[in-house]
Design an enzyme around this catalytic site. Structure first.
Site, short mmCIF file in Angstrom:
data_model
loop_
_atom_site.label_atom_id
_atom_site.label_comp_id
_atom_site.label_asym_id
_atom_site.label_seq_id
_atom_site.Cartn_x
_atom_site.Cartn_y
_atom_site.Cartn_z
N THR A 12 9.40 51.87 39.86
CA THR A 12 9.94 51.01 38.80
C THR A 12 9.80 49.54 39.12
O THR A 12 9.53 48.71 38.25
CB THR A 12 11.44 51.35 38.58
OG1 THR A 12 11.52 52.65 38.02
CG2 THR A 12 12.11 50.36 37.64
N SER A 54 6.78 57.29 41.78
CA SER A 54 7.02 58.17 42.94
C SER A 54 7.20 59.62 42.54
O SER A 54 7.20 60.51 43.40
CB SER A 54 8.20 57.68 43.77
OG SER A 54 9.43 58.04 43.18
N THR A 85 12.23 55.00 43.21
CA THR A 85 13.50 55.53 43.73
C THR A 85 13.59 57.05 43.63
O THR A 85 14.34 57.68 44.37
CB THR A 85 14.70 54.92 42.97
OG1 THR A 85 14.59 55.27 41.58
CG2 THR A 85 14.75 53.42 43.12
N ASP A 86 12.82 57.65 42.69
CA ASP A 86 13.04 59.06 42.40
C ASP A 86 12.78 59.98 43.60
O ASP A 86 13.48 60.98 43.79
CB ASP A 86 12.18 59.51 41.21
CG ASP A 86 12.64 58.86 39.91
OD1 ASP A 86 13.78 58.34 39.89
OD2 ASP A 86 11.88 58.87 38.93
#
Ligand code: ASP
Length: 345
Positions: A12, A54, A85-86
């Site tokens: 992101t 990710s 972040t995922d």
């Protein structure tokens, strides 16, 4: 002046809306330029091994990031990885096993909002990650995000939108960062961020370069058929089984053919690995408490996840099975603590 290698991988933080949904577009260089406050903090070199969401990060990509760190290790004092972040918690865990005992900090960060968003968290996360990577007391793999520093094996993405996206599971955060101040805990290891297994100050960490990606996680749900183990055999060498509660595996029948017990013991007898953990987010598991778990508690072929996260168990099992298939050696490597990944031995 210290030298930091900034490894941009997407997420992101690098994303823009192009009418089809957010996707990574900004380069690492552009992201670094977007935080003018970091100018003069250190000598910064930017590399971009990939620019992906990710969601699309695979074990082969973890190895590419590991290679970038290994190649740049001697010429830099620390590493900051910009990452979605995922799946950041998986990558942080994987790097903890691929680069063990690093006296130089390897920090992962990202953001919940793109760099271009009006109230983005991207700038502060990059700034604080660099501060942490430049601090003499920092070492090993950690996530710096939303003002928290979390050991690379202990993170879980807990929130999809809030800026404190990550939680340190079953282990205290290594430090908090308040604007520019790093506040370290006083517990074992946290004071210096040192890993119990690491030899501090060694010239090179222990780099590993093999993973076995044939590892999956399976969550028990009421009514799940034990036949699922047979279906998974063709594609996987190991299952991380998220059991119920402190360690419950259903037994609807008599334990004969067609039961979970039969399917699980058959999985192990066929030379495959099974790791038991819990689907409850916190406090870990103990197979010995209930009758519905105890039959598995003392079986030498069944590995116990203890209080580790599923993310770390997936990464550790891939690493262990990348080193050996010998059952005794698998157990030995699995139970040896790395970067604070387990506190129960
Ligand atoms: N889907 C994004 C990713 O993981 C989410 C993020 O970075 O926050 O790459």
């Amino acid at each position: 002046m210290k030298k930091i290698l900034l490894i941009a991988t997407g997420g992101t933080i690098a994303s823009r809306e192009d009418g089809r949904g957010l996707s990574p577009a900004a380069t690492g260089e552009e992201l670094a330029r977007s935080v003018p406050e970091i100018a003069g903090l250190c000598g910064l070199t930017v590399v971009q091994p990939m620019n992906i969401d990710s969601t699309n990060m695979r074990p082969a990509d973890w190895l590419r990031i590991r290679d970038v760190i290994a190649q740049g290790y001697d010429d830099h004092d620390g590493f900051v990885i910009l990452h979605g972040t995922d799946t950041m918690a998986y990558t942080a865990a994987a790097l903890s096993y691929l680069v063990q005992g690093s006296a130089k900090p390897i920090v992962l960060t990202g953001s919940q909002q793109p760099m271009g968003a009006p109230f983005t968290d991207a700038k502060l996360n990059i700034y604080q990650s660099l501060l942490y990577a430049l601090d003499d007391a920092s070492r090993d793999v950690a996530i710096v995000f939303g003002g928290a520093v979390i050991a690379g094996t202990r993170a879980r993405k807990q929130r999809t939108m809030s800026y404190n996206a990550f939680k340190s599971i079953n282990f205290p955060p290594l430090a908090l960062i308040r604007t520019e101040k790093i506040i370290r805990g006083t517990g074992a290891g946290a004071a210096c961020g040192a890993s119990a297994d690491a030899e501090a100050g060694g010239p090179r960490p222990n780099f590993h370069d093999t993973l076995n990606p044939r590892v999956c996680a399976l969550k028990l749900t009421p009514g799940l058929t034990p036949a699922v183990f047979g279906l998974l055999k063709a594609a996987y060498d190991a299952i991380i089984l998220e059991t119920f509660g402190i360690g419950g595996i259903p037994e609807y029948g008599d334990g004969g053919a067609g039961s979970f017990q039969h399917a699980i013991f058959d999985w192990v007898d066929s030379g495959r690995t099974i790791v038991m953990t819990t689907q409850v987010p916190e406090e870990g598991m103990d197979l010995g408490v209930y009758e519905v778990g105890r039959v598995y508690a003392d079986h030498p072929g069944i590995l116990k996840g203890g209080d580790m996260t599923t993310e770390a168990l997936v990464a550790k099992t891939m690493w262990v099975l990348g080193q050996t298939r010998d059952p005794d050696r698998v157990r030995e490597l699995f139970y040896a603590p790395v970067n604070f990944d387990r506190i129960d031995g």
